[in-house]
Design an enzyme around this catalytic site. Structure first.
Site, mmCIF file in Angstrom:
data_model
loop_
_atom_site.group_PDB
_atom_site.id
_atom_site.type_symbol
_atom_site.label_atom_id
_atom_site.label_comp_id
_atom_site.label_asym_id
_atom_site.label_seq_id
_atom_site.Cartn_x
_atom_site.Cartn_y
_atom_site.Cartn_z
ATOM 1 N N LYS A 34 0.813 -1.216 0.000
ATOM 2 C CA LYS A 34 0.000 0.000 0.000
ATOM 3 C C LYS A 34 0.848 1.267 0.000
ATOM 4 O O LYS A 34 0.332 2.364 0.161
ATOM 5 C CB LYS A 34 -0.955 0.000 1.199
ATOM 6 C CG LYS A 34 -1.952 -1.163 1.166
ATOM 7 C CD LYS A 34 -3.022 -1.060 2.229
ATOM 8 C CE LYS A 34 -2.480 -1.259 3.608
ATOM 9 N NZ LYS A 34 -3.511 -1.229 4.661
ATOM 10 N N CYS A 35 2.134 1.134 -0.221
ATOM 11 C CA CYS A 35 3.066 2.259 -0.233
ATOM 12 C C CYS A 35 2.993 2.975 -1.587
ATOM 13 O O CYS A 35 2.759 2.345 -2.622
ATOM 14 C CB CYS A 35 4.491 1.730 0.001
ATOM 15 S SG CYS A 35 5.782 2.988 -0.036
ATOM 16 N N GLY A 36 3.239 4.267 -1.570
ATOM 17 C CA GLY A 36 3.290 5.035 -2.811
ATOM 18 C C GLY A 36 4.392 4.580 -3.753
ATOM 19 O O GLY A 36 4.343 4.833 -4.953
#
Length: 156
Positions: A34-36
């Site tokens: 879910k990290c950019g």
């Protein structure tokens, strides 16, 4: 100590020795779905596909220390596969900093400290390890994996 002295656990819960990768250059990366920076999975997979025939192994180690990972190792690995086409080995969710950090990451950060100290600052910190198990270089989370190709080609 060397990188081969550590045990890790794959996404399915099976523990194994890093000795398995002796003679292979490696990219070891702490990940979070879910990290950019998660789109880097595509570049890491591209590198893996291009150099796998020359022995390169990419190893993904999910961590939720920055609160950007799914709740289970299996879900994280499945998300990597379905969303980004990842085929390289993924592992159990682990801490990468602190008292509960995966010992492998303690070793990596000791061998290749960052510019602001040894701690992992964010997801997608990447380490290149040569065929002899030496930690050659550490890359910042924001570094696009394709910018690592020159260094990768030197260790293949």
């Amino acid at each position: 100590m060397s990188i081969y002295d550590y045990d890790v656990t794959s996404e399915d819960g099976k523990s194994y020795s890093m000795e398995k990768y002796r003679g292979h250059p490696l990219i070891i990366v702490n990940t979070a779905t879910k990290c950019g920076f998660a789109p880097q999975f595509k570049q890491l997979e591209e590198i893996y596909q291009k150099y796998e025939g020359q022995g390169l192994i990419v190893l993904g180690f999910p961590s939720n220390q920055f609160k950007q990972e799914l709740s289970s190792s299996e879900e994280a690995a499945q998300s990597c596969r379905t969303t980004y086409g990842v085929s390289f080995p993924m592992h159990k969710i682990n801490d990468v900093n602190g008292k509960k950090a995966l010992p492998l990451f303690d070793y990596l950060t000791e061998q290749a400290p960052g510019t602001l100290g040894s701690a992992i600052k964010w997801n997608f910190t990447k380490f290149i390890v040569d065929k002899e198990g030496n930690v050659v270089k550490r890359y910042a989370p924001k570094t696009n994996p394709l910018k690592m190709v020159d260094e990768i080609e030197q260790v293949i």
